[in-house]
Design a protein around this motif. Structure first.
Motif, PDB file in Angstrom:
ATOM      1  N   SER A 294       0.811  -1.218   0.000  1.00 51.32           N
ATOM      2  CA  SER A 294       0.000   0.000   0.000  1.00 51.32           C
ATOM      3  C   SER A 294       0.842   1.264   0.000  1.00 51.32           C
ATOM      4  O   SER A 294       0.528   2.231  -0.721  1.00 51.32           O
ATOM      5  CB  SER A 294      -0.940   0.003   1.211  1.00 51.32           C
ATOM      6  OG  SER A 294      -0.212   0.013   2.429  1.00 51.32           O
ATOM      7  N   LEU A 295       1.932   1.287   0.771  1.00 53.43           N
ATOM      8  CA  LEU A 295       2.769   2.480   0.807  1.00 53.43           C
ATOM      9  C   LEU A 295       3.432   2.730  -0.540  1.00 53.43           C
ATOM     10  O   LEU A 295       3.566   3.882  -0.984  1.00 53.43           O
ATOM     11  CB  LEU A 295       3.832   2.346   1.905  1.00 53.43           C
ATOM     12  CG  LEU A 295       3.310   2.374   3.343  1.00 53.43           C
ATOM     13  CD1 LEU A 295       4.467   2.189   4.319  1.00 53.43           C
ATOM     14  CD2 LEU A 295       2.565   3.672   3.638  1.00 53.43           C
ATOM     15  N   HIS A 296       3.828   1.650  -1.216  1.00 48.84           N
ATOM     16  CA  HIS A 296       4.447   1.802  -2.527  1.00 48.84           C
ATOM     17  C   HIS A 296       3.428   2.331  -3.537  1.00 48.84           C
ATOM     18  O   HIS A 296       3.737   3.214  -4.345  1.00 48.84           O
ATOM     19  CB  HIS A 296       5.016   0.464  -2.991  1.00 48.84           C
ATOM     20  CG  HIS A 296       6.027  -0.116  -2.054  1.00 48.84           C
ATOM     21  ND1 HIS A 296       7.088   0.610  -1.562  1.00 48.84           N
ATOM     22  CD2 HIS A 296       6.154  -1.347  -1.505  1.00 48.84           C
ATOM     23  CE1 HIS A 296       7.822  -0.147  -0.771  1.00 48.84           C
ATOM     24  NE2 HIS A 296       7.259  -1.338  -0.715  1.00 48.84           N
ATOM     25  N   LEU A 297       2.220   1.771  -3.513  1.00 45.61           N
ATOM     26  CA  LEU A 297       1.179   2.226  -4.437  1.00 45.61           C
ATOM     27  C   LEU A 297       0.810   3.680  -4.174  1.00 45.61           C
ATOM     28  O   LEU A 297       0.616   4.456  -5.108  1.00 45.61           O
ATOM     29  CB  LEU A 297      -0.058   1.335  -4.316  1.00 45.61           C
ATOM     30  CG  LEU A 297       0.050  -0.073  -4.895  1.00 45.61           C
ATOM     31  CD1 LEU A 297      -1.222  -0.860  -4.623  1.00 45.61           C
ATOM     32  CD2 LEU A 297       0.321  -0.030  -6.397  1.00 45.61           C
TER      33      LEU A 297
ATOM     34  N   ILE B 114       2.505  10.642  -7.344  1.00 44.38           N
ATOM     35  CA  ILE B 114       3.218  11.256  -8.466  1.00 44.38           C
ATOM     36  C   ILE B 114       2.235  11.698  -9.543  1.00 44.38           C
ATOM     37  O   ILE B 114       2.381  12.760 -10.150  1.00 44.38           O
ATOM     38  CB  ILE B 114       4.250  10.265  -9.037  1.00 44.38           C
ATOM     39  CG1 ILE B 114       5.349  10.009  -7.998  1.00 44.38           C
ATOM     40  CG2 ILE B 114       4.859  10.802 -10.340  1.00 44.38           C
ATOM     41  CD1 ILE B 114       6.327   8.948  -8.422  1.00 44.38           C
ATOM     42  N   SER B 115       1.213  10.873  -9.779  1.00 44.54           N
ATOM     43  CA  SER B 115       0.257  11.171 -10.852  1.00 44.54           C
ATOM     44  C   SER B 115      -0.771  12.219 -10.454  1.00 44.54           C
ATOM     45  O   SER B 115      -1.300  12.931 -11.313  1.00 44.54           O
ATOM     46  CB  SER B 115      -0.467   9.888 -11.287  1.00 44.54           C
ATOM     47  OG  SER B 115      -1.294   9.390 -10.256  1.00 44.54           O
TER      48      SER B 115
ATOM     49  N   ASN C 132      10.331   4.929 -12.587  1.00 46.07           N
ATOM     50  CA  ASN C 132      11.525   5.080 -11.766  1.00 46.07           C
ATOM     51  C   ASN C 132      11.204   4.931 -10.287  1.00 46.07           C
ATOM     52  O   ASN C 132      11.940   4.279  -9.530  1.00 46.07           O
ATOM     53  CB  ASN C 132      12.175   6.442 -12.025  1.00 46.07           C
ATOM     54  CG  ASN C 132      13.459   6.613 -11.250  1.00 46.07           C
ATOM     55  OD1 ASN C 132      14.454   5.934 -11.492  1.00 46.07           O
ATOM     56  ND2 ASN C 132      13.461   7.533 -10.296  1.00 46.07           N
ATOM     57  N   SER C 133      10.088   5.538  -9.867  1.00 48.79           N
ATOM     58  CA  SER C 133       9.668   5.411  -8.473  1.00 48.79           C
ATOM     59  C   SER C 133       9.345   3.963  -8.128  1.00 48.79           C
ATOM     60  O   SER C 133       9.753   3.457  -7.077  1.00 48.79           O
ATOM     61  CB  SER C 133       8.445   6.293  -8.207  1.00 48.79           C
ATOM     62  OG  SER C 133       7.975   6.122  -6.887  1.00 48.79           O
ATOM     63  N   ALA C 134       8.627   3.288  -9.014  1.00 48.07           N
ATOM     64  CA  ALA C 134       8.275   1.884  -8.771  1.00 48.07           C
ATOM     65  C   ALA C 134       9.521   1.017  -8.695  1.00 48.07           C
ATOM     66  O   ALA C 134       9.629   0.142  -7.820  1.00 48.07           O
ATOM     67  CB  ALA C 134       7.354   1.385  -9.884  1.00 48.07           C
ATOM     68  N   ALA C 135      10.495   1.256  -9.575  1.00 45.27           N
ATOM     69  CA  ALA C 135      11.720   0.461  -9.581  1.00 45.27           C
ATOM     70  C   ALA C 135      12.489   0.631  -8.277  1.00 45.27           C
ATOM     71  O   ALA C 135      12.987  -0.346  -7.700  1.00 45.27           O
ATOM     72  CB  ALA C 135      12.598   0.859 -10.767  1.00 45.27           C
ATOM     73  N   GLY C 136      12.591   1.866  -7.806  1.00 48.21           N
ATOM     74  CA  GLY C 136      13.308   2.117  -6.567  1.00 48.21           C
ATOM     75  C   GLY C 136      12.658   1.458  -5.371  1.00 48.21           C
ATOM     76  O   GLY C 136      13.339   0.884  -4.514  1.00 48.21           O
TER      77      GLY C 136
ATOM     78  N   GLN D 174      16.308   0.231 -11.830  1.00 47.78           N
ATOM     79  CA  GLN D 174      16.114   1.632 -12.197  1.00 47.78           C
ATOM     80  C   GLN D 174      16.650   1.912 -13.602  1.00 47.78           C
ATOM     81  O   GLN D 174      16.065   2.710 -14.345  1.00 47.78           O
ATOM     82  CB  GLN D 174      16.753   2.535 -11.150  1.00 47.78           C
ATOM     83  CG  GLN D 174      15.953   2.509  -9.835  1.00 47.78           C
ATOM     84  CD  GLN D 174      16.398   3.556  -8.853  1.00 47.78           C
ATOM     85  OE1 GLN D 174      17.528   3.546  -8.406  1.00 47.78           O
ATOM     86  NE2 GLN D 174      15.490   4.450  -8.507  1.00 47.78           N
ATOM     87  N   ALA D 175      17.750   1.244 -13.992  1.00 53.63           N
ATOM     88  CA  ALA D 175      18.233   1.382 -15.370  1.00 53.63           C
ATOM     89  C   ALA D 175      17.217   0.785 -16.343  1.00 53.63           C
ATOM     90  O   ALA D 175      16.971   1.337 -17.425  1.00 53.63           O
ATOM     91  CB  ALA D 175      19.590   0.693 -15.519  1.00 53.63           C
ATOM     92  N   LEU D 176      16.623  -0.351 -15.956  1.00 56.56           N
ATOM     93  CA  LEU D 176      15.590  -0.974 -16.772  1.00 56.56           C
ATOM     94  C   LEU D 176      14.390  -0.047 -16.919  1.00 56.56           C
ATOM     95  O   LEU D 176      13.842   0.125 -18.021  1.00 56.56           O
ATOM     96  CB  LEU D 176      15.158  -2.298 -16.147  1.00 56.56           C
ATOM     97  CG  LEU D 176      13.968  -3.016 -16.794  1.00 56.56           C
ATOM     98  CD1 LEU D 176      14.270  -3.397 -18.240  1.00 56.56           C
ATOM     99  CD2 LEU D 176      13.590  -4.263 -15.977  1.00 56.56           C
ATOM    100  N   ALA D 177      13.968   0.549 -15.808  1.00 61.49           N
ATOM    101  CA  ALA D 177      12.819   1.456 -15.841  1.00 61.49           C
ATOM    102  C   ALA D 177      13.092   2.647 -16.754  1.00 61.49           C
ATOM    103  O   ALA D 177      12.217   3.062 -17.527  1.00 61.49           O
ATOM    104  CB  ALA D 177      12.491   1.928 -14.426  1.00 61.49           C
TER     105      ALA D 177
END
Length: 215
Positions: free
Chosen positions: A73-76, A82-83, A99-103, A193-196
């Motif tokens: 939940s905190l990640h979501l 952001i949106s 990027n945020s999701a990857a981190g 993060q590079a992938l994102a």
């Protein structure tokens, strides 16, 4: 003397117990899997007796549901924030979200929980339902809605927004599961993060109408 918290110490400890139990369960589930996880081990790691655990969570499924909600939940919420109120275009927003999701995924137990669901959902179908309702549905709804809005603004090519959402999220999910299953010692273990960053740039170029020209 700090007078901001007037609760007795024993009361503060009692109020913290559900969170402590959930944190302990997150570790036990991630390390042992669902079937092998014992509530007694969770209670021991949380520093409570087993009876105390049952006051808050009647079954192992209830505890797993709480763990998923807590872990994700905190990640979501962070990605949703952001949106919210973002006034730029999708080509600017989507890389920020990826990027945020990857981190966050890379520094959490979320991939371990996902692997648990994949490996044990046939035996425990409720696990898949919990993951679907609390993680998959919420993330797909968020990305689908953003893409649909961008289509209405003429920024994104025609197409099923839900399928676009799978295209957006798929590589990052695959990368996180790869790292979880094979470890970082594999020469193919991706930097999330590079992938994102690379994937964000690639998918945006494919989705934009004329690469953003003539809008």
């Amino acid at each position: 003397m700090d007078s901001t918290n007037t609760q007795p110490k024993w009361q503060r400890r009692k109020d913290a117990r559900p969170a402590e139990i959930i944190e302990a369960a997150l570790d036990v589930f991630a390390e042992s899997g669902f079937a092998a996880a014992k509530l007694g081990d969770v209670a021991k790691r949380a520093g409570v007796v087993k009876g105390t655990l049952y006051r808050y969570f009647a079954t192992k499924e209830d505890l797993f549901r709480a763990v998923v909600h807590h872990a994700v939940s905190l990640h979501l919420q962070s990605i949703q924030q952001i949106s919210l109120g973002f006034e730029g275009k999708l080509r600017e927003l989507l890389p920020l979200m990826l990027n945020s999701a990857a981190g966050r995924i890379g520094n959490s137990r979320v991939p371990a929980l996902a692997r648990l669901v994949i490996s044990e959902s046939r035996t425990f179908p409720d696990l898949a339902t919990i993951w679907h309702d609390n993680v998959v549905t919420k993330m797909l709804q968020l990305i689908t809605g953003i893409i649909s809005d961008a289509q209405q603004l003429g920024e994104i090519r025609p197409g099923d927004p839900a399928l676009y959402a799978f295209s957006v999220l798929g590589p990052l999910v695959a990368g996180a599961l790869f790292r979880e299953m094979f470890g970082l010692s594999s020469p193919y273990a991706p930097d999330l993060q590079a992938l994102a960053k690379q994937h964000g740039e690639t998918i945006i170029r494919g989705m934009l109408i004329s690469n953003g020209e003539g809008q």
